[in-house]
Design a protein around this motif. Structure first.
Motif, PDB file in Angstrom:
ATOM      1  N   TYR A   1       6.612  -1.841  -3.458  1.00 49.33           N
ATOM      2  CA  TYR A   1       7.758  -0.949  -3.613  1.00 49.33           C
ATOM      3  C   TYR A   1       7.753   0.111  -2.521  1.00 49.33           C
ATOM      4  CZ  TYR A   1       7.895  -2.871  -8.342  1.00 49.33           C
ATOM      5  OH  TYR A   1       7.952  -3.711  -9.407  1.00 49.33           O
ATOM      6  N   LYS A   2       8.908   0.367  -1.952  1.00 50.36           N
ATOM      7  CA  LYS A   2       9.056   1.479  -1.025  1.00 50.36           C
ATOM      8  C   LYS A   2       9.127   2.752  -1.861  1.00 50.36           C
ATOM      9  CE  LYS A   2      11.988   3.170   2.692  1.00 50.36           C
ATOM     10  NZ  LYS A   2      11.124   3.248   3.829  1.00 50.36           N
ATOM     11  N   LEU A   3       8.374   3.756  -1.459  1.00 46.85           N
ATOM     12  CA  LEU A   3       8.322   5.010  -2.212  1.00 46.85           C
ATOM     13  C   LEU A   3       9.107   6.095  -1.483  1.00 46.85           C
ATOM     14  CD1 LEU A   3       4.524   4.955  -3.107  1.00 46.85           C
ATOM     15  CD2 LEU A   3       6.447   4.128  -4.477  1.00 46.85           C
ATOM     16  N   ALA A   4       9.784   6.917  -2.247  1.00 42.92           N
ATOM     17  CA  ALA A   4      10.547   8.017  -1.673  1.00 42.92           C
ATOM     18  C   ALA A   4       9.670   9.262  -1.623  1.00 42.92           C
ATOM     19  CB  ALA A   4      11.794   8.280  -2.519  1.00 42.92           C
TER      20      ALA A   4
ATOM     21  N   LEU B   1       0.135   7.604   3.949  1.00 40.00           N
ATOM     22  CA  LEU B   1       0.226   6.278   4.548  1.00 40.00           C
ATOM     23  C   LEU B   1      -0.952   6.027   5.483  1.00 40.00           C
ATOM     24  CD1 LEU B   1       4.015   6.338   5.540  1.00 40.00           C
ATOM     25  CD2 LEU B   1       2.981   5.085   3.638  1.00 40.00           C
TER      26      LEU B   1
ATOM     27  N   ASN C   1       1.477  -7.026   2.655  1.00 41.32           N
ATOM     28  CA  ASN C   1       2.809  -6.441   2.451  1.00 41.32           C
ATOM     29  C   ASN C   1       2.759  -4.913   2.456  1.00 41.32           C
ATOM     30  OD1 ASN C   1       4.206  -8.888   2.370  1.00 41.32           O
ATOM     31  ND2 ASN C   1       3.846  -9.152   0.185  1.00 41.32           N
ATOM     32  N   LEU C   2       1.702  -4.326   1.907  1.00 39.98           N
ATOM     33  CA  LEU C   2       1.571  -2.863   1.916  1.00 39.98           C
ATOM     34  C   LEU C   2       1.413  -2.323   3.340  1.00 39.98           C
ATOM     35  CD1 LEU C   2      -0.748  -2.312  -1.164  1.00 39.98           C
ATOM     36  CD2 LEU C   2       1.578  -1.384  -0.879  1.00 39.98           C
TER      37      LEU C   2
ATOM     38  N   LEU D   1       7.301  -8.282   2.790  1.00 40.90           N
ATOM     39  CA  LEU D   1       7.501  -8.126   4.220  1.00 40.90           C
ATOM     40  C   LEU D   1       6.715  -9.114   5.086  1.00 40.90           C
ATOM     41  CD1 LEU D   1       7.423  -4.258   4.034  1.00 40.90           C
ATOM     42  CD2 LEU D   1       9.443  -5.694   4.352  1.00 40.90           C
TER      43      LEU D   1
ATOM     44  N   GLN E   1      11.240  -5.289  -5.440  1.00 43.85           N
ATOM     45  CA  GLN E   1      10.023  -5.407  -4.654  1.00 43.85           C
ATOM     46  C   GLN E   1      10.369  -5.946  -3.277  1.00 43.85           C
ATOM     47  OE1 GLN E   1       7.395  -7.847  -7.104  1.00 43.85           O
ATOM     48  NE2 GLN E   1       6.200  -6.022  -7.529  1.00 43.85           N
ATOM     49  N   ARG E   2       9.506  -5.608  -2.312  1.00 46.15           N
ATOM     50  CA  ARG E   2       9.685  -6.075  -0.941  1.00 46.15           C
ATOM     51  C   ARG E   2       8.540  -7.015  -0.592  1.00 46.15           C
ATOM     52  NH1 ARG E   2      11.272  -1.064   2.663  1.00 46.15           N
ATOM     53  NH2 ARG E   2      13.199  -2.125   3.128  1.00 46.15           N
TER      54      ARG E   2
ATOM     55  N   LEU F   1       4.667  -2.524   5.067  1.00 40.51           N
ATOM     56  CA  LEU F   1       5.551  -1.458   4.588  1.00 40.51           C
ATOM     57  C   LEU F   1       5.221  -0.127   5.263  1.00 40.51           C
ATOM     58  CD1 LEU F   1       7.786  -0.753   2.477  1.00 40.51           C
ATOM     59  CD2 LEU F   1       5.924  -0.161   0.920  1.00 40.51           C
ATOM     60  N   ALA F   2       3.935   0.089   5.534  1.00 39.51           N
ATOM     61  CA  ALA F   2       3.487   1.330   6.179  1.00 39.51           C
ATOM     62  C   ALA F   2       3.707   1.303   7.693  1.00 39.51           C
ATOM     63  CB  ALA F   2       2.016   1.567   5.877  1.00 39.51           C
TER      64      ALA F   2
END
Length: 182
Positions: free
Chosen positions: A40-43, A48, A83-84, A31, A28-29, A87-88
């Motif tokens: 979680y960073k998604l591949a 977004l 955090n989301l 940030l 988990q991140r 991440l975006a």
């Protein structure tokens, strides 16, 4: 073996299940809020939020439900939201989060010494309240619930504001274009 196809199917199923069971999730991140709300960073192609958008969220926190880490799940949601959006790639200035504590969540707003006196242990949410406030989150506790539960304004964590009521604060924030997160 009476049913070789069935045996092969069972073995294959067990192998597939054990492969998935052994795979650990990615780390988990954290940030913006390091103490809670990991993401979680998604591949791949993922929807977004626009990085130049302005986002306003109010978390309606009326329960004392806790997360797996033992902190109030609504405060954890506030941390996760920050955090989301980080991440975006959305800047902290473009994300405004408020939390309105009321009902059974009222005790989350208590100062550590008051909480310890009343419940015999430290307030597990005190550190997260500090972290959220330092990140610009507005945290309010319902003055009606506070009074109804026998607490005083002076019993509240120094970084939590007291509102007339959760009802009036939620309506006020919605009038300012805050989206309600239950």
């Amino acid at each position: 073996m009476r049913h070789p196809l069935l045996c092969a199917l069972v073995v294959a199923t067990l192998l597939i299940q054990s492969t998935f069971a052994l795979a650990a999730p990615p780390a988990q991140r954290f940030l913006r809020i390091a103490s809670a709300g990991g993401v979680y960073k998604l591949a791949g192609k993922v929807e977004l939020p626009a990085t130049d958008g302005i986002y306003r969220l109010v978390i309606d926190a009326g329960t004392d439900e806790t997360s797996a880490t033992g902190i109030n799940r609504h405060l954890e949601s506030a941390a996760r939201a920050l955090n989301l959006y980080a991440l975006a790639g959305v800047s902290n200035e473009n994300v405004k989060v408020a939390v309105v504590l009321h009902g059974n969540a009222t005790r989350v707003a208590l100062a550590n010494d008051v909480y310890r006196r009343k419940y015999g242990r430290s307030n597990r949410d005190a550190v997260l309240i500090d972290d959220l406030k330092n990140a610009g989150v507005d945290i309010y506790v319902c003055g009606q619930a506070l009074t109804q539960q026998g607490f005083e304004v002076s019993d509240i964590h120094k970084k939590v504001g007291v509102s007339l009521s959760a009802m009036t604060t939620l309506v006020d924030l919605q009038g300012k274009n805050y989206a309600v997160i239950p």
